[in-house]
Design a protein around this motif. Structure first.
Motif, mmCIF file in Angstrom:
data_model
loop_
_atom_site.group_PDB
_atom_site.id
_atom_site.type_symbol
_atom_site.label_atom_id
_atom_site.label_comp_id
_atom_site.label_asym_id
_atom_site.label_seq_id
_atom_site.Cartn_x
_atom_site.Cartn_y
_atom_site.Cartn_z
ATOM 1 N N THR A 1 11.550 2.861 -0.175
ATOM 2 C CA THR A 1 11.646 4.211 0.385
ATOM 3 C C THR A 1 12.169 5.180 -0.669
ATOM 4 O OG1 THR A 1 12.032 3.436 2.655
ATOM 5 C CG2 THR A 1 12.764 5.666 2.128
ATOM 6 N N MET A 2 11.438 6.265 -0.858
ATOM 7 C CA MET A 2 11.903 7.391 -1.671
ATOM 8 C C MET A 2 11.834 8.636 -0.804
ATOM 9 S SD MET A 2 10.325 9.237 -5.102
ATOM 10 C CE MET A 2 11.186 8.281 -6.352
ATOM 11 N N LEU A 3 12.968 9.285 -0.622
ATOM 12 C CA LEU A 3 13.035 10.540 0.116
ATOM 13 C C LEU A 3 13.154 11.653 -0.913
ATOM 14 C CD1 LEU A 3 15.482 9.323 2.897
ATOM 15 C CD2 LEU A 3 12.987 9.392 2.963
ATOM 16 N N ARG B 1 11.661 21.093 3.602
ATOM 17 C CA ARG B 1 10.472 20.406 3.096
ATOM 18 C C ARG B 1 10.867 19.176 2.291
ATOM 19 N NH1 ARG B 1 5.548 23.372 3.028
ATOM 20 N NH2 ARG B 1 5.790 25.374 4.089
ATOM 21 N N SER B 2 10.222 18.070 2.609
ATOM 22 C CA SER B 2 10.481 16.839 1.878
ATOM 23 C C SER B 2 9.212 15.997 1.867
ATOM 24 C CB SER B 2 11.638 16.053 2.513
ATOM 25 O OG SER B 2 11.296 15.636 3.825
ATOM 26 N N VAL B 3 9.197 15.020 0.988
ATOM 27 C CA VAL B 3 8.071 14.089 0.905
ATOM 28 C C VAL B 3 8.647 12.687 1.045
ATOM 29 C CG1 VAL B 3 6.112 13.277 -0.455
ATOM 30 C CG2 VAL B 3 6.840 15.674 -0.628
ATOM 31 N N ILE B 4 8.115 11.935 1.989
ATOM 32 C CA ILE B 4 8.608 10.593 2.280
ATOM 33 C C ILE B 4 7.625 9.596 1.669
ATOM 34 C CG2 ILE B 4 9.287 8.984 4.098
ATOM 35 C CD1 ILE B 4 9.474 11.571 5.927
ATOM 36 N N TYR C 1 0.839 -1.196 0.000
ATOM 37 C CA TYR C 1 0.000 0.000 0.000
ATOM 38 C C TYR C 1 0.880 1.255 0.000
ATOM 39 C CZ TYR C 1 -3.704 -3.247 1.216
ATOM 40 O OH TYR C 1 -4.591 -4.296 1.201
ATOM 41 N N LEU C 2 0.388 2.281 -0.650
ATOM 42 C CA LEU C 2 1.121 3.541 -0.773
ATOM 43 C C LEU C 2 0.934 4.414 0.468
ATOM 44 C CD1 LEU C 2 2.739 5.617 -2.465
ATOM 45 C CD2 LEU C 2 0.543 6.332 -3.466
ATOM 46 N N ARG C 3 2.035 4.903 0.996
ATOM 47 C CA ARG C 3 2.020 5.811 2.148
ATOM 48 C C ARG C 3 2.917 6.994 1.820
ATOM 49 N NH1 ARG C 3 5.510 6.369 6.643
ATOM 50 N NH2 ARG C 3 4.506 7.071 8.592
ATOM 51 N N VAL C 4 2.368 8.185 1.839
ATOM 52 C CA VAL C 4 3.109 9.394 1.482
ATOM 53 C C VAL C 4 2.988 10.396 2.630
ATOM 54 C CG1 VAL C 4 3.360 11.287 -0.166
ATOM 55 C CG2 VAL C 4 2.656 9.010 -0.973
ATOM 56 N N GLU C 5 4.119 10.787 3.169
ATOM 57 C CA GLU C 5 4.148 11.761 4.264
ATOM 58 C C GLU C 5 4.808 13.049 3.790
ATOM 59 O OE1 GLU C 5 5.878 12.371 8.830
ATOM 60 O OE2 GLU C 5 6.156 10.454 7.794
ATOM 61 N N TYR C 6 4.226 14.178 4.166
ATOM 62 C CA TYR C 6 4.809 15.489 3.854
ATOM 63 C C TYR C 6 5.461 16.007 5.121
ATOM 64 C CZ TYR C 6 5.155 20.142 1.704
ATOM 65 O OH TYR C 6 5.612 21.338 1.177
ATOM 66 N N ALA C 7 6.759 16.261 5.064
ATOM 67 C CA ALA C 7 7.503 16.657 6.258
ATOM 68 C C ALA C 7 8.032 18.081 6.133
ATOM 69 C CB ALA C 7 8.663 15.694 6.492
ATOM 70 N N VAL C 8 7.892 18.839 7.212
ATOM 71 C CA VAL C 8 8.474 20.179 7.314
ATOM 72 C C VAL C 8 9.310 20.181 8.591
ATOM 73 C CG1 VAL C 8 8.057 22.653 7.384
ATOM 74 C CG2 VAL C 8 6.420 21.154 6.222
ATOM 75 N N ASP C 9 10.629 20.260 8.430
ATOM 76 C CA ASP C 9 11.535 20.160 9.573
ATOM 77 C C ASP C 9 12.216 21.497 9.854
ATOM 78 O OD1 ASP C 9 11.085 17.325 9.736
ATOM 79 O OD2 ASP C 9 12.401 17.112 7.992
ATOM 80 N N ILE C 10 12.463 21.760 11.132
ATOM 81 C CA ILE C 10 13.115 22.988 11.566
ATOM 82 C C ILE C 10 14.263 22.638 12.514
ATOM 83 C CG2 ILE C 10 11.072 24.451 11.260
ATOM 84 C CD1 ILE C 10 10.481 24.098 14.234
ATOM 85 N N SER C 11 15.066 23.637 12.872
ATOM 86 C CA SER C 11 16.197 23.402 13.764
ATOM 87 C C SER C 11 15.731 22.716 15.044
ATOM 88 C CB SER C 11 16.900 24.713 14.091
ATOM 89 O OG SER C 11 17.713 25.128 13.010
ATOM 90 N N GLY C 12 16.540 21.772 15.485
ATOM 91 C CA GLY C 12 16.183 20.941 16.621
ATOM 92 C C GLY C 12 15.782 19.547 16.179
#
Length: 222
Positions: A138-140, A196-199, A112-123
């Motif tokens: 896995t595709m980053l 910003r990345s998409v996992i 099954y397809l699982r797509v996460e949108y990530a927004v990361d900051i310092s820390g």
């Protein structure tokens, strides 16, 4: 954007071309580096999605520590954002999944397809981990901007031995098939502007959080 079906078809074409031109590397484990993953308009639309960074409150090391704040291309998100719908439709298509299987050897049938949108900051940081288990691919995908070149994924020869850092480029991706040696993470460092990345993962039927799946009732065809 144009109709999601038309956009999804364009995304499929871009992904097929990107995979065909991908650079395959064998160290520290087999991985692929992709460029021009999505059409430029799609990449721009993804970079403008109004998802917020996770409030870390001094706690990091594993994404699951903040499960209540994570964002997925699933459920109402697919109705609200056409680009999210188009991306998952392309990633669900037989053309793309068969190309992934042929190129990487990943076994996606029944997954099954699982797509996460990530927004990361310092820390933010991630301890080395392999993704081995219920993840079969896995595709980053990176939406790197100016001055963010050093914000890519860290790769390790083993849990303790850092090997290299993937460049955090615009509309690029790092791909691997999870195994017992696919150690990767993110060493703590300054993130001046949100990262910003998409996992993108395909997961087995054992994945319990069905609400995270783009098509929870539609497994990938063999």
């Amino acid at each position: 954007m144009a109709g999601t079906t038309t956009v999804a078809n364009r995304i499929e074409e871009a992904m097929l071309a990107s995979f065909a031109a991908a650079e395959r590397r064998e160290a520290p484990y087999r991985n692929w580096r992709l460029a021009g993953v999505f059409p430029e308009a799609t990449a721009k639309a993804l970079s403008e999605l109004p998802f917020h960074a996770v409030e870390l409150n001094g706690v990091s090391g594993k994404r699951e520590l903040h499960n209540d704040q994570r964002s997925y291309f699933a459920g109402e998100v697919l109705d609200r954002y056409p680009v999210a719908r188009a991306v998952v439709e392309a990633l669900q298509s037989q053309r793309v999944t068969r190309a992934i299987m042929a190129r990487t050897g990943a076994k996606l049938g029944g997954c099954y397809l699982r797509v996460e949108y990530a927004v990361d900051i310092s820390g933010f940081w991630l301890q080395p981990h392999t993704d081995l288990g219920v993840k079969t691919y896995t595709m980053l995908y990176y939406l790197g901007g100016e001055g963010q070149e050093d914000l890519g994924t860290d790769l390790y020869a083993d849990r303790e031995t850092w090997a290299e850092r993937a460049p955090f480029g615009w509309n690029t991706a790092l791909v691997f098939v999870p195994s017992d040696n696919t150690w990767h993470g993110f060493e703590a460092r300054k993130i001046a502007t949100p990262r910003r990345s998409v996992i993108i993962n395909y997961v087995t039927d054992e994945w319990r959080a069905r609400e995270q799946l783009a098509f929870p009732n539609d497994p990938i065809a063999p």
